[in-house]
Design a protein around this motif. Structure first.
Motif, PDB file in Angstrom:
ATOM      1  N   ASP A 280      89.894 -71.741 133.514  1.00 37.38           N
ATOM      2  CA  ASP A 280      88.756 -71.012 133.003  1.00 37.38           C
ATOM      3  C   ASP A 280      87.696 -72.313 132.784  1.00 37.38           C
ATOM      4  O   ASP A 280      86.707 -71.905 132.963  1.00 37.38           O
ATOM      5  CB  ASP A 280      88.799 -70.109 132.036  1.00 37.38           C
ATOM      6  N   THR A 281      88.378 -73.200 132.118  1.00 35.86           N
ATOM      7  CA  THR A 281      87.421 -74.295 131.815  1.00 35.86           C
ATOM      8  C   THR A 281      86.769 -75.022 132.932  1.00 35.86           C
ATOM      9  O   THR A 281      85.470 -75.366 132.997  1.00 35.86           O
ATOM     10  CB  THR A 281      88.221 -75.429 131.165  1.00 35.86           C
ATOM     11  N   ALA A 282      87.563 -75.203 134.053  1.00 33.79           N
ATOM     12  CA  ALA A 282      87.024 -75.935 135.220  1.00 33.79           C
ATOM     13  C   ALA A 282      86.134 -74.693 136.084  1.00 33.79           C
ATOM     14  O   ALA A 282      84.876 -75.406 136.564  1.00 33.79           O
ATOM     15  CB  ALA A 282      88.330 -76.225 136.170  1.00 33.79           C
ATOM     16  N   LEU A 283      86.401 -73.499 136.103  1.00 35.90           N
ATOM     17  CA  LEU A 283      85.560 -72.585 136.795  1.00 35.90           C
ATOM     18  C   LEU A 283      84.167 -72.524 136.163  1.00 35.90           C
ATOM     19  O   LEU A 283      83.059 -72.515 136.870  1.00 35.90           O
ATOM     20  CB  LEU A 283      86.340 -70.929 136.676  1.00 35.90           C
ATOM     21  N   LEU A 284      84.232 -72.652 134.861  1.00 38.51           N
ATOM     22  CA  LEU A 284      82.902 -72.739 133.960  1.00 38.51           C
ATOM     23  C   LEU A 284      82.101 -73.803 134.089  1.00 38.51           C
ATOM     24  O   LEU A 284      80.977 -73.690 134.477  1.00 38.51           O
ATOM     25  CB  LEU A 284      83.204 -72.191 132.610  1.00 38.51           C
ATOM     26  N   GLY A 285      82.793 -74.919 134.233  1.00 35.16           N
ATOM     27  CA  GLY A 285      82.121 -76.192 134.324  1.00 35.16           C
ATOM     28  C   GLY A 285      81.562 -76.418 135.716  1.00 35.16           C
ATOM     29  O   GLY A 285      80.730 -77.002 135.997  1.00 35.16           O
ATOM     30  N   TYR A 286      82.060 -75.529 136.774  1.00 36.01           N
ATOM     31  CA  TYR A 286      81.094 -75.808 137.992  1.00 36.01           C
ATOM     32  C   TYR A 286      80.201 -74.406 138.349  1.00 36.01           C
ATOM     33  O   TYR A 286      79.690 -74.579 139.019  1.00 36.01           O
ATOM     34  CB  TYR A 286      82.402 -75.803 139.107  1.00 36.01           C
ATOM     35  N   PHE A 287      80.609 -73.443 137.535  1.00 38.18           N
ATOM     36  CA  PHE A 287      79.405 -72.171 137.581  1.00 38.18           C
ATOM     37  C   PHE A 287      78.327 -72.578 136.749  1.00 38.18           C
ATOM     38  O   PHE A 287      77.237 -72.050 137.334  1.00 38.18           O
ATOM     39  CB  PHE A 287      80.297 -71.144 136.892  1.00 38.18           C
ATOM     40  N   MET A 288      78.291 -73.447 135.901  1.00 37.20           N
ATOM     41  CA  MET A 288      77.085 -73.587 134.939  1.00 37.20           C
ATOM     42  C   MET A 288      76.161 -74.436 135.885  1.00 37.20           C
ATOM     43  O   MET A 288      76.645 -75.298 136.565  1.00 37.20           O
ATOM     44  CB  MET A 288      77.306 -74.227 133.687  1.00 37.20           C
ATOM     45  N   LYS A 289      74.679 -74.028 135.801  1.00 40.59           N
ATOM     46  CA  LYS A 289      73.858 -74.834 136.660  1.00 40.59           C
ATOM     47  C   LYS A 289      72.907 -75.646 135.372  1.00 40.59           C
ATOM     48  O   LYS A 289      72.297 -74.804 134.582  1.00 40.59           O
ATOM     49  CB  LYS A 289      72.955 -74.018 137.333  1.00 40.59           C
ATOM     50  N   VAL A 290      73.046 -76.792 135.546  1.00 39.59           N
ATOM     51  CA  VAL A 290      72.424 -77.807 134.406  1.00 39.59           C
ATOM     52  C   VAL A 290      71.324 -78.680 135.522  1.00 39.59           C
ATOM     53  O   VAL A 290      71.895 -79.432 136.341  1.00 39.59           O
ATOM     54  CB  VAL A 290      73.278 -78.550 133.889  1.00 39.59           C
ATOM     55  N   LYS A 291      70.030 -78.672 135.086  1.00 40.21           N
ATOM     56  CA  LYS A 291      69.090 -79.637 135.723  1.00 40.21           C
ATOM     57  C   LYS A 291      69.200 -80.962 135.027  1.00 40.21           C
ATOM     58  O   LYS A 291      69.474 -81.205 133.830  1.00 40.21           O
ATOM     59  CB  LYS A 291      67.918 -78.887 135.674  1.00 40.21           C
TER      60      LYS A 291
ATOM     61  N   LEU B 283      81.830 -83.134 129.311  1.00 37.77           N
ATOM     62  CA  LEU B 283      81.948 -83.987 130.371  1.00 37.77           C
ATOM     63  C   LEU B 283      81.449 -83.269 131.928  1.00 37.77           C
ATOM     64  O   LEU B 283      81.060 -84.051 132.818  1.00 37.77           O
ATOM     65  CB  LEU B 283      83.252 -84.567 130.552  1.00 37.77           C
ATOM     66  N   TYR B 284      81.664 -82.026 131.993  1.00 40.68           N
ATOM     67  CA  TYR B 284      81.233 -81.435 133.211  1.00 40.68           C
ATOM     68  C   TYR B 284      79.645 -81.523 133.407  1.00 40.68           C
ATOM     69  O   TYR B 284      79.210 -81.935 134.191  1.00 40.68           O
ATOM     70  CB  TYR B 284      81.827 -80.123 133.367  1.00 40.68           C
ATOM     71  N   ALA B 285      79.093 -81.217 132.197  1.00 40.50           N
ATOM     72  CA  ALA B 285      77.689 -81.273 132.091  1.00 40.50           C
ATOM     73  C   ALA B 285      77.169 -82.643 132.369  1.00 40.50           C
ATOM     74  O   ALA B 285      76.115 -82.767 132.856  1.00 40.50           O
ATOM     75  CB  ALA B 285      77.174 -80.661 130.717  1.00 40.50           C
ATOM     76  N   SER B 286      78.016 -83.752 132.006  1.00 37.48           N
ATOM     77  CA  SER B 286      77.369 -85.064 132.033  1.00 37.48           C
ATOM     78  C   SER B 286      77.119 -85.155 133.398  1.00 37.48           C
ATOM     79  O   SER B 286      76.599 -86.311 133.983  1.00 37.48           O
ATOM     80  CB  SER B 286      78.350 -85.967 131.453  1.00 37.48           C
ATOM     81  N   MET B 287      77.720 -84.675 134.319  1.00 41.58           N
ATOM     82  CA  MET B 287      77.756 -85.025 135.912  1.00 41.58           C
ATOM     83  C   MET B 287      76.318 -84.503 136.254  1.00 41.58           C
ATOM     84  O   MET B 287      76.103 -85.000 137.324  1.00 41.58           O
ATOM     85  CB  MET B 287      78.928 -84.077 136.420  1.00 41.58           C
TER      86      MET B 287
END
Length: 217
Positions: A25-36, A53-57
């Protein structure tokens, strides 16, 4: 302590064996969120900081983690420091007590289960807080998101599919309009067990349901 990689990335982080650990679930949410680029992101219940850390990408903006557990905050601080992320803040507090300027994006992998019977609770304090609504109920979460999110800001959530009605009710009460839904189904099951949600504060009423995400075992 273990040293593990974020699925789909080359980013590693420290995790404690006795605390909640990142999962599918962590990984799926990390790629589902859209951050500009340059958006400010807040992770409610940050634990080891995996979602930050996902958001930092995606963003060079400020990253903010909030957790009620002191040990989780220390772990998130260590993981973000190790990756030389400069613009971040880890807040040790109950989200109800957090006062902060409104942010662009909030993300959360919350506790999924209501507390209806003490016998259901995990023996470990760390895991009980992460998995059961001891501190972070849906109504507290949605109220806090409404308070801390900018107008037209985005909220990303992963949760149990069987809690979807509760989620819709609480979001509508708090000016959070669901814009995107994606159900999560295990390849061995016929029905969805999870759901990914994107909501917009004071957004228009229009929801897109994406093709379900099938998790292979």
């Amino acid at each position: 302590m273990t040293y593990d990689y974020l699925p789909g990335t080359d980013i590693y982080l420290h995790q404690r064996k006795d605390m909640f650990r990142m999962n599918t679930d962590t990984a799926l949410l990390g790629y589902f969120m859209k951050v500009k680029e340059n958006e400010c992101v807040m992770d409610i219940g940050t634990n080891n900081g995996a979602l930050l850390l996902y958001a930092s990408m995606y963003t060079q903006g400020k990253l903010i983690g909030v957790d009620v557990q002191k040990e989780a905050c220390e772990l998130a601080q260590m993981n973000l420091n190790e990756h030389h992320i400069r613009d971040f803040e880890i807040i040790h507090a109950d989200i109800k007590d957090v006062i902060h300027d409104p942010v662009d994006v909030i993300v959360c992998n919350p506790p999924y289960f209501r507390v209806t019977n003490d016998k259901q609770l995990n023996v470990s304090d760390y895991k009980r807080i992460a998995r059961h609504e001891c501190y972070l109920t849906l109504d507290i979460l949605c109220t806090s998101v409404n308070r801390l999110l900018k107008e037209k800001g985005r909220f990303y959530l992963v949760h149990r599919a069987d809690r979807l009605v509760d989620i819709c009710v609480e979001m509508r009460k708090n000016e959070l309009e669901i814009k995107t839904l994606q159900f999560i189904r295990d390849c061995e099951n016929d029905s969805a067990h999870g759901v990914l949600i994107e909501a917009v504060k004071q957004g228009n009423s229009h929801c897109k349901v994406m093709e379900e995400k099938i998790v292979q075992r």
